[in-house]
Design a protein around this motif. Structure first.
Motif, PDB file in Angstrom:
ATOM      1  N   TYR A 197       0.845  -1.195   0.000  1.00 44.14           N
ATOM      2  CA  TYR A 197       0.000   0.000   0.000  1.00 44.14           C
ATOM      3  C   TYR A 197       0.883   1.248   0.000  1.00 44.14           C
ATOM      4  N   TYR A 198       0.512   2.188  -0.858  1.00 45.31           N
ATOM      5  CA  TYR A 198       1.229   3.441  -1.021  1.00 45.31           C
ATOM      6  C   TYR A 198       0.267   4.605  -0.877  1.00 45.31           C
ATOM      7  N   CYS A 199       0.798   5.750  -0.471  1.00 46.86           N
ATOM      8  CA  CYS A 199       0.001   6.962  -0.518  1.00 46.86           C
ATOM      9  C   CYS A 199       0.659   7.930  -1.508  1.00 46.86           C
ATOM     10  N   ASN A 200      -0.109   8.908  -1.906  1.00 52.83           N
ATOM     11  CA  ASN A 200       0.456   9.991  -2.695  1.00 52.83           C
ATOM     12  C   ASN A 200      -0.407  11.223  -2.574  1.00 52.83           C
ATOM     13  N   ILE A 201       0.111  12.335  -3.078  1.00 51.90           N
ATOM     14  CA  ILE A 201      -0.542  13.626  -2.891  1.00 51.90           C
ATOM     15  C   ILE A 201      -0.486  14.407  -4.193  1.00 51.90           C
ATOM     16  N   GLY A 202      -1.563  15.088  -4.501  1.00 47.08           N
ATOM     17  CA  GLY A 202      -1.575  15.886  -5.721  1.00 47.08           C
ATOM     18  C   GLY A 202      -2.918  16.533  -5.941  1.00 47.08           C
ATOM     19  N   THR A 203      -3.188  16.897  -7.172  1.00 49.14           N
ATOM     20  CA  THR A 203      -4.513  17.382  -7.527  1.00 49.14           C
ATOM     21  C   THR A 203      -5.444  16.179  -7.648  1.00 49.14           C
ATOM     22  N   TRP A 204      -6.728  16.473  -7.704  1.00 49.94           N
ATOM     23  CA  TRP A 204      -7.711  15.401  -7.854  1.00 49.94           C
ATOM     24  C   TRP A 204      -7.435  14.596  -9.114  1.00 49.94           C
ATOM     25  N   SER A 205      -7.111  15.302 -10.202  1.00 45.69           N
ATOM     26  CA  SER A 205      -6.830  14.630 -11.468  1.00 45.69           C
ATOM     27  C   SER A 205      -5.583  13.764 -11.386  1.00 45.69           C
ATOM     28  N   GLU A 206      -4.547  14.286 -10.758  1.00 46.81           N
ATOM     29  CA  GLU A 206      -3.302  13.517 -10.618  1.00 46.81           C
ATOM     30  C   GLU A 206      -3.528  12.249  -9.802  1.00 46.81           C
ATOM     31  N   ILE A 207      -4.315  12.363  -8.756  1.00 48.64           N
ATOM     32  CA  ILE A 207      -4.598  11.186  -7.929  1.00 48.64           C
ATOM     33  C   ILE A 207      -5.373  10.151  -8.737  1.00 48.64           C
ATOM     34  N   LEU A 208      -6.358  10.588  -9.497  1.00 50.42           N
ATOM     35  CA  LEU A 208      -7.132   9.632 -10.288  1.00 50.42           C
ATOM     36  C   LEU A 208      -6.266   8.936 -11.329  1.00 50.42           C
ATOM     37  N   LYS A 209      -5.324   9.651 -11.903  1.00 45.60           N
ATOM     38  CA  LYS A 209      -4.437   9.058 -12.912  1.00 45.60           C
ATOM     39  C   LYS A 209      -3.360   8.212 -12.262  1.00 45.60           C
ATOM     40  N   GLY A 210      -2.938   8.572 -11.057  1.00 39.61           N
ATOM     41  CA  GLY A 210      -1.925   7.801 -10.339  1.00 39.61           C
ATOM     42  C   GLY A 210      -0.565   7.795 -11.005  1.00 39.61           C
ATOM     43  N   GLN A 211      -0.287   8.810 -11.792  1.00 39.13           N
ATOM     44  CA  GLN A 211       0.984   8.837 -12.520  1.00 39.13           C
ATOM     45  C   GLN A 211       1.922   9.815 -11.846  1.00 39.13           C
ATOM     46  N   PHE A 212       2.644   9.324 -10.867  1.00 35.62           N
ATOM     47  CA  PHE A 212       3.573  10.143 -10.111  1.00 35.62           C
ATOM     48  C   PHE A 212       4.993   9.670 -10.354  1.00 35.62           C
ATOM     49  N   ASP A 213       5.918  10.617 -10.365  1.00 35.49           N
ATOM     50  CA  ASP A 213       7.329  10.266 -10.503  1.00 35.49           C
ATOM     51  C   ASP A 213       7.881   9.709  -9.195  1.00 35.49           C
ATOM     52  N   TYR A 214       7.301  10.163  -8.086  1.00 35.49           N
ATOM     53  CA  TYR A 214       7.825   9.780  -6.783  1.00 35.49           C
ATOM     54  C   TYR A 214       6.783   8.960  -6.013  1.00 35.49           C
ATOM     55  N   TRP A 215       7.255   7.864  -5.426  1.00 33.51           N
ATOM     56  CA  TRP A 215       6.452   7.051  -4.520  1.00 33.51           C
ATOM     57  C   TRP A 215       7.284   6.745  -3.281  1.00 33.51           C
ATOM     58  N   GLY A 216       6.622   6.631  -2.154  1.00 34.45           N
ATOM     59  CA  GLY A 216       7.315   6.206  -0.956  1.00 34.45           C
ATOM     60  C   GLY A 216       7.649   4.726  -1.028  1.00 34.45           C
ATOM     61  N   GLN A 217       8.113   4.179   0.074  1.00 32.61           N
ATOM     62  CA  GLN A 217       8.532   2.780   0.085  1.00 32.61           C
ATOM     63  C   GLN A 217       7.355   1.826   0.203  1.00 32.61           C
ATOM     64  N   GLY A 218       6.214   2.339   0.590  1.00 34.01           N
ATOM     65  CA  GLY A 218       5.033   1.499   0.741  1.00 34.01           C
ATOM     66  C   GLY A 218       5.068   0.689   2.027  1.00 34.01           C
ATOM     67  N   THR A 219       3.944   0.046   2.326  1.00 32.07           N
ATOM     68  CA  THR A 219       3.847  -0.809   3.500  1.00 32.07           C
ATOM     69  C   THR A 219       3.084  -2.080   3.101  1.00 32.07           C
ATOM     70  N   GLN A 220       3.636  -3.226   3.482  1.00 30.97           N
ATOM     71  CA  GLN A 220       3.087  -4.508   3.045  1.00 30.97           C
ATOM     72  C   GLN A 220       1.923  -4.934   3.933  1.00 30.97           C
ATOM     73  N   VAL A 221       0.817  -5.238   3.299  1.00 30.17           N
ATOM     74  CA  VAL A 221      -0.346  -5.811   3.986  1.00 30.17           C
ATOM     75  C   VAL A 221      -0.547  -7.219   3.442  1.00 30.17           C
ATOM     76  N   THR A 222      -0.534  -8.180   4.342  1.00 27.31           N
ATOM     77  CA  THR A 222      -0.769  -9.571   3.955  1.00 27.31           C
ATOM     78  C   THR A 222      -1.930 -10.121   4.758  1.00 27.31           C
ATOM     79  N   VAL A 223      -2.937 -10.602   4.063  1.00 27.55           N
ATOM     80  CA  VAL A 223      -4.124 -11.158   4.717  1.00 27.55           C
ATOM     81  C   VAL A 223      -4.132 -12.655   4.442  1.00 27.55           C
ATOM     82  N   SER A 224      -3.889 -13.414   5.481  1.00 26.91           N
ATOM     83  CA  SER A 224      -3.755 -14.861   5.301  1.00 26.91           C
ATOM     84  C   SER A 224      -3.938 -15.573   6.627  1.00 26.91           C
ATOM     85  N   THR A 225      -4.343 -16.833   6.534  1.00 32.15           N
ATOM     86  CA  THR A 225      -4.428 -17.665   7.731  1.00 32.15           C
ATOM     87  C   THR A 225      -3.071 -18.313   7.998  1.00 32.15           C
TER      88      THR A 225
END
Length: 121
Positions: free
Chosen positions: A93-121
């Motif tokens: 899972y990643y977050c990002n910040i921008g205009t509404w249009s930029e968020i909808l497109k999701g085309q960013f040059d920079y991303w953080g490292q993210g955080t892993q979510v694993t759902v399993s038994t």
């Protein structure tokens, strides 16, 4: 320069809950749109939820009723409360910040490292 630090991911059983956090530095979040994205193995990154400057929220259909996005402008942090987790929510899972249009497109040059979510038994 914007920096994004995501945290809160973990291994959790189906039906469990997690709260993700994303701390933003280098810009103000109060006047921008924030989004949470996720990328599962061998899949494209997808927008999961976003929140506008006024607090209006939107969710992709697969998480409606289970996930809640919120933010605290004072501490420049956006959250994703995830309840009723399912194995198909497994992703980085990643977050990002921008205009509404930029968020909808999701085309960013920079991303953080993210955080892993694993759902399993």
């Amino acid at each position: 320069q914007v920096q994004l630090v995501e945290s809160g991911g973990a291994l959790v059983q189906p039906g469990g809950s997690l709260r993700l956090s994303c701390v933003v530095s280098g810009t103000t979040i109060s006047i921008k749109t924030m989004g949470w994205f996720r990328q599962a193995p061998e899949k494209e990154r997808e927008l999961v939820a976003h929140i506008g400057p006024g607090g209006v929220t939107h969710y992709t259909d697969s998480v409606k009723g289970r996930f809640t996005i919120s933010k605290d402008d004072a501490v420049k942090t956006v959250y994703l409360q995830m309840d009723g987790l399912k194995p198909e929510d497994t992703a980085v899972y990643y977050c990002n910040i921008g205009t509404w249009s930029e968020i909808l497109k999701g085309q960013f040059d920079y991303w953080g490292q993210g955080t892993q979510v694993t759902v399993s038994t």
